[in-house]
Design a protein around this motif. Structure first.
Motif, PDB file in Angstrom:
ATOM      1  N   ARG A   1       0.839  -1.207   0.000  1.00  0.00           N
ATOM      2  CA  ARG A   1       0.000   0.000   0.000  1.00  0.00           C
ATOM      3  C   ARG A   1       0.872   1.255   0.000  1.00  0.00           C
ATOM      4  NH1 ARG A   1      -1.637   4.007   3.201  1.00  0.00           N
ATOM      5  NH2 ARG A   1      -3.762   4.807   2.915  1.00  0.00           N
TER       6      ARG A   1
ATOM      7  N   VAL B   1       1.508   4.483  -2.703  1.00  0.00           N
ATOM      8  CA  VAL B   1       1.422   5.908  -2.346  1.00  0.00           C
ATOM      9  C   VAL B   1       2.682   6.611  -2.856  1.00  0.00           C
ATOM     10  CG1 VAL B   1       1.379   7.581  -0.456  1.00  0.00           C
ATOM     11  CG2 VAL B   1       0.016   5.482  -0.287  1.00  0.00           C
TER      12      VAL B   1
ATOM     13  N   TYR C   1      -2.646  -3.981  -5.121  1.00  0.00           N
ATOM     14  CA  TYR C   1      -1.729  -2.849  -5.229  1.00  0.00           C
ATOM     15  C   TYR C   1      -0.656  -3.207  -6.251  1.00  0.00           C
ATOM     16  CZ  TYR C   1      -3.793  -1.382  -0.819  1.00  0.00           C
ATOM     17  OH  TYR C   1      -4.681  -0.996   0.146  1.00  0.00           O
TER      18      TYR C   1
ATOM     19  N   ASP D   1      -7.901   3.915  -1.084  1.00  0.00           N
ATOM     20  CA  ASP D   1      -6.433   3.939  -1.148  1.00  0.00           C
ATOM     21  C   ASP D   1      -5.952   4.200  -2.573  1.00  0.00           C
ATOM     22  OD1 ASP D   1      -6.103   3.380   1.495  1.00  0.00           O
ATOM     23  OD2 ASP D   1      -5.816   1.220   1.216  1.00  0.00           O
TER      24      ASP D   1
END
Ligand code: ADP
Ligand code: ASP
Ligand code: MG
Length: 399
Positions: A64, A68, A108, A144
């Motif tokens: 995750r 980002v 992800y 997310d």
């Protein structure tokens, strides 16, 4: 008026100078009256550098948080490009995936675009703005940030073109799609057009010029994709449905290679379909993408089984094997190249495989595994034979 969705890759926005050049190109197009949405990749090697930073923190970055981090590369280039346009007196706005509702699903690092909220984009276009979008990113159900997989900005661009019913143009550091990666074979020929199916196979098999899912989207929604150099007189390549196959068409359109896989051999395993299906089901449930499979003839009910998987999945694969075939000896070969030839013409031409195998056998190129589809033949060969194989096959099929 048609909406034009353009995408500029990392090398096209690699420096501040290049970003200013892209801004000039965009302005010329805007002055012709087109509505423009421009998707950008991260500057130059930014994504690799960000991965390098993460690896300095830990060998196994949290997925995750890695997404980002990686998504910031495209945010930098999109903001800088919008700034350059505004500085030249043009109304521009940069958006992240969150701001224009690029909704994703899946894992992800390799998520899929589910949908895009086209309204926000349309409103900005109606206000006369040049819209700049950070490629490669989306927002999942949990809110997310996710990324679409390496090279994924192409898919952002095609998805937006689908949503806005626009024209899609991908600008990169080559002037179109070639029969072979021109970095690997300098005599490769530029194609004026290529069928979606062929491009999809080539992209999936190692031609990183296009993100394969972008081609899949183009095909699904019938959006032709132009690929070329920006600001150039030469005409690039259109990826579209090619219907006018004629007698002159070649059986093989292109060739691609990939060194991203590893071959795993499990020795002396029971040839019981139950044992094998347990093993492969366990790999599938962990999303390990098994590609080529070959098996020796059974001797007293035992076989050696070999298969290829992406290098990134090796750790996970070995943990599955430890559970399902703990007593067997295992061999890992990381020095393989997946070598593929692709062409719709193969559907109607026989003897293509025979020609390729004859070339390989008379030049001492060992074929370790083979898979085929109606329009492609893939062999696993030794990495050290890659360039020789490319030259021989490209000459033979006039690529
Ligand atoms: P961008 O940063 O613009 O997305 P990429 O590096 O992803 O650019 O893709 C462009 C590169 O793809 C080219 O420099 C070329 O070496 C490589 N490539 C691989 N296969 C092909 C092919 N068949 N035709 C053209 N380029 C190819
Ligand atoms: N910046 C991302 C990458 O390097 C996405 C892209 O370039 O399309 O893979
Ligand atoms: Mg790319």
């Amino acid at each position: 008026m048609a909406v034009v969705v353009q995408k500029y890759g990392g090398s096209s926005v690699g420096t501040v100078e290049k970003i200013k050049n892209v801004a000039e190109t965009i302005i010329k197009r805007k002055n012709k009256g087109d509505d423009l949405v421009v998707v950008v990749s991260a500057m130059g090697d930014t994504t690799d550098d960000l991965i390098g930073l993460a690896k300095k923190i830990t060998d196994n970055p949290d997925k995750r948080e890695l997404d980002v981090l990686l998504s910031t590369g495209e945010m930098i280039s999109s903001a800088l490009l919008a700034m350059a346009l505004k500085d030249s007196g043009y109304d521009a706005v940069s958006y992240t995936a969150y701001q224009i509702g690029i909704r994703t699903s899946g894992q992800y690092g390799k998520s899929l675009i589910e949908d895009i909220d086209g309204n926000h984009l349309k409103e900005s276009l109606e206000e006369g703005k040049i819209v700049i979008v950070a490629g490669f990113q989306g927002i999942n159900e949990e809110g997310d940030i996710t990324t679409l997989g390496r090279g994924g900005s192409d898919t952002t661009a095609v998805a937006i073109a689908v949503k806005l019913q626009g024209v899609c143009e991908i600008y990169t550091d080559v002037d179109g799609i070639y029969s072979v990666d021109p970095r690997k074979y300098s005599k490769a020929k530029r194609l004026s057009e290529i069928d979606y199916e062929e491009m999809l196979e080539l992209a999936s098999l190692g031609a990183q010029v296009m993100h394969s899912r972008s081609v899949e989207l183009g095909q699904k929604y019938g959006i032709p994709i132009y690929v070329g150099l920006s600001n150039s007189e030469t005409c690039g390549t259109v990826i579209k449905e090619v219907t006018n196959m004629n007698m002159e068409s070649k059986p093989v359109t292109g060739l691609a290679t990939s060194d991203e896989d590893v071959a795993v051999t499990i020795r002396d395993i029971s040839n019981d379909t139950n044992v094998l299906s347990n093993l492969f089901e366990a790999m599938a449930s962990r999303r390990i993408n098994v590609d080529m499979i070959s098996q020796t003839a059974p001797v007293e009910g035992r076989v050696n089984i070999s298969f290829t998987i992406p290098k990134d999945d090796l750790k996970e694969c070995l943990s599955v094997i430890r559970t399902y075939a703990s007593k067997n000896s295992i061999n890992i070969d990381e020095e393989i190249t997946k070598f593929s030839i692709v062409g719709i013409g193969m559907k109607t031409t026989s003897g293509v495989a025979a020609k390729m195998f004859r070339l390989f056998s008379s030049n001492n190129i060992e074929v370790k595994m083979i898979t085929t589809s109606e329009i492609r033949i893939t062999c696993a060969i030794r990495q050290e034979d890659k360039l020789k194989a490319i030259n021989l096959v490209a000459e033979e099929f006039k690529l």
